[in-house]
Design an enzyme around this catalytic site. Structure first.
Site, PDB file in Angstrom:
ATOM      1  N   HIS A  12       0.897  -1.163   0.000  1.00  0.00           N
ATOM      2  CA  HIS A  12       0.000   0.000   0.000  1.00  0.00           C
ATOM      3  C   HIS A  12       0.938   1.216   0.000  1.00  0.00           C
ATOM      4  O   HIS A  12       1.988   1.185   0.651  1.00  0.00           O
ATOM      5  CB  HIS A  12      -0.827   0.107   1.272  1.00  0.00           C
ATOM      6  CG  HIS A  12      -1.774  -1.008   1.536  1.00  0.00           C
ATOM      7  ND1 HIS A  12      -1.425  -2.126   2.232  1.00  0.00           N
ATOM      8  CD2 HIS A  12      -3.095  -1.146   1.243  1.00  0.00           C
ATOM      9  CE1 HIS A  12      -2.471  -2.918   2.341  1.00  0.00           C
ATOM     10  NE2 HIS A  12      -3.493  -2.362   1.760  1.00  0.00           N
ATOM     11  N   ASP A  66       2.290   2.018   3.352  1.00  0.00           N
ATOM     12  CA  ASP A  66       3.245   1.075   3.956  1.00  0.00           C
ATOM     13  C   ASP A  66       4.661   1.494   3.586  1.00  0.00           C
ATOM     14  O   ASP A  66       5.600   1.318   4.351  1.00  0.00           O
ATOM     15  CB  ASP A  66       3.080  -0.354   3.415  1.00  0.00           C
ATOM     16  CG  ASP A  66       1.681  -0.876   3.532  1.00  0.00           C
ATOM     17  OD1 ASP A  66       0.994  -0.498   4.485  1.00  0.00           O
ATOM     18  OD2 ASP A  66       1.287  -1.671   2.660  1.00  0.00           O
TER      19      ASP A  66
HETATM   20  C1  XLS Z   1      -7.499  -6.680   4.342  1.00  0.00           C
HETATM   21  C2  XLS Z   1      -6.963  -6.875   3.022  1.00  0.00           C
HETATM   22  C3  XLS Z   1      -5.894  -5.898   2.548  1.00  0.00           C
HETATM   23  C4  XLS Z   1      -5.728  -5.968   1.062  1.00  0.00           C
HETATM   24  C5  XLS Z   1      -4.990  -4.824   0.447  1.00  0.00           C
HETATM   25  O1  XLS Z   1      -8.262  -7.492   4.863  1.00  0.00           O
HETATM   26  O2  XLS Z   1      -6.517  -8.192   2.970  1.00  0.00           O
HETATM   27  O3  XLS Z   1      -4.709  -6.087   3.208  1.00  0.00           O
HETATM   28  O4  XLS Z   1      -5.076  -7.145   0.666  1.00  0.00           O
HETATM   29  O5  XLS Z   1      -5.592  -3.613   0.694  1.00  0.00           O
END
Ligand code: XLS
Ligand code: CA
Ligand code: CA
Length: 440
Positions: free
Chosen positions: A100, A103
């Site tokens: 993300h 991140d």
């Molecule tokens: C949350 C999601 C998230 C997605 C990406 O439950 O798994 O991490 O993979 O935004």
């Protein structure tokens, strides 16, 4: 550059009889299978959020693991995270990663500054990729954690929030393209509702589609030739999420004309939250031609939320890889470990032990799935079960040669159906799976 994990070397493949905790027992990255190495079949990816940022914080307590990477300054920490991540990927023979935007680099005082600082890290990632050959599997934007997204991003009642999300997505697509990523994910964490009493669902769905169209148009205009993904999840954090499951998402994509650009990113734990098996979600995606990528983890059957555990259940990884092989394998997608070590597994070694567990479980599942297909009993059973569609009236129906009246005449003449029903043999088939799995 100093190492972040000086006590851990490159994780070797030692085979199933090894008792070395820090060795692969089943994942042999360079083993050639069907003309290509196992690492290319499995396309493992590290998730930046859990691995590099997740410190075990939960609703009841602060973090247990140190994920500061030795830095207090946000810019220095973002850069150290890159170095640490590339060390982890190198030592574990992981070729891909996913992120993300936030991140990689946190939010700063304003969006302009956040974008500038993100670009610095993206440039650094690009350099590291060139040096190491590591690749980006997919990128995405974190349009759910900041308070501005309390009512959603693309589905917010505030047009300004929609615009802010669009800006974040633009920068995340820029980063994805710069890093050569072949996927861009939409996970609608807050794209849903808490109560219909305050919700205009029709407008929210139209707007969610508008945002995706804007993203597709922009991405294609700057040369993104990969797949956009939707990652279905039925709930959490919102009570109801619009991207409930694969079947729901398919209806949405087709209604809004997004079906040419999007595929599915299926997550194991999200499937079970929707009361489906992981295999079900993969199968729905596959038979409709929408299989794309996978977020691999496992849930806890006794809990009703997304636990994102590293996958160790070989039955699940087998049936997952069975679907992946039947879908023709990964093209732009791969196996992202959207998984985190447990809060109590807080040491640096636990990062490695968790990935080894998950990668071995998938390598074993891959081999088991191949063995199931080579064994042929499941495929033969299914083919025989539907044999009535290959000839006679079945073939005539498929070929469009009969109308309802003709079928009625056929059924009246034939009388009660007695000769073309056979046992479903579920118990036998489950025992065949066990037989193949435990003979590996
Ligand atoms: C949350 C999601 C998230 C997605 C990406 O439950 O798994 O991490 O993979 O935004
Ligand atoms: Ca996920
Ligand atoms: Ca998840």
């Amino acid at each position: 550059m100093s190492e972040f994990f000086p006590n851990i070397g490159k994780i070797p493949y030692e085979g199933k009889d090894s008792k070395n905790d820090l060795a692969f027992k089943y994942y042999n990255p360079d083993e050639i299978i069907d003309g290509k190495p196992m690492r290319e079949h499995l396309k493992f990816a590290l998730s930046w959020w859990h691995t590099m940022g997740g410190d075990g914080t939960d609703m009841f307590g602060v973090g247990t693991a140190d994920k500061t990477w030795g830095e207090t300054d946000p810019e220095a920490r973002a850069k150290a995270k890159v170095d640490a991540a590339f060390e982890i990927m190198d030592k574990l023979s992981i070729d891909y990663y996913c992120f993300h935007d936030r991140d990689l680099s946190p939010e700063y005082a304003n969006l302009g500054e956040s974008n500038e600082k993100l670009k610095v890290i993206v440039d650094y990632l690009e350099k590291k990729q060139k040096e190491t050959g590591k690749k980006l599997l997919w990128g995405t934007a974190k349009c759910f954690d900041h308070p501005r997204y309390m009512h959603g991003a693309g589905t917010s009642p505030s047009a300004d929030v929609f615009a802010y999300a669009a800006a974040q997505i633009k920068a995340a697509i820029d980063a994805t393209v710069q890093l050569g990523g072949k996927g861009y994910v939409f996970w609608g964490g807050r794209e849903g509702y808490e109560t219909l009493l305050n919700t205009d669902m029709g407008l929210e769905l139209d707007n969610m589609a508008r945002l995706m169209h804007l993203a597709v148009d922009y991405g294609r205009s700057i040369g993104f030739d990969g797949d956009f993904y939707i990652e279905p999840k039925p709930k959490e954090p919102t009570k109801h999420q619009y991207d409930f499951d694969t079947a729901t998402v398919l209806g949405f994509l087709r209604k809004y004309g997004l079906d040419k650009d999007f595929k599915m990113n299926i997550e194991a734990n999200h499937a079970t939250l929707a009361q489906h098996t992981f295999q079900h979600e993969l199968d729905v995606a596959r038979v409709n031609g929408f299989f794309g990528s996978i977020d691999a983890n496992q849930g806890d059957p006794l809990l009703g939320w997304d636990t994102d555990q590293f996958p160790t259940n070989v039955y699940d990884t087998t049936l997952c890889m069975y679907e992946v092989i039947k879908a023709g394998g990964f093209t732009n997608g791969g196996l992202n470990f959207d998984a985190k070590a447990r809060r109590g597994s807080f040491t640096p070694e636990d990062i490695f032990l968790s990935y080894i567990a998950g990668m071995d479980a998938f390598a074993l599942g891959f081999k088991a799935a191949r063995a199931l297909i080579a064994d042929g009993r499941l495929d033969k059973f299914v083919a025989d079960r539907y044999a009535s569609w290959n000839t006679g009236i079945g073939k005539d129906i498929i070929d469009g040669k009969v109308d309802l009246k003709a079928l009625s005449d056929y059924a009246i003449k034939k009388g009660e159906v007695t000769d073309s029903l056979s046992s479903g043999r579920q118990e036998l088939l489950e025992s065949i799976v066990n037989n193949v799995l435990f003979s590996l």
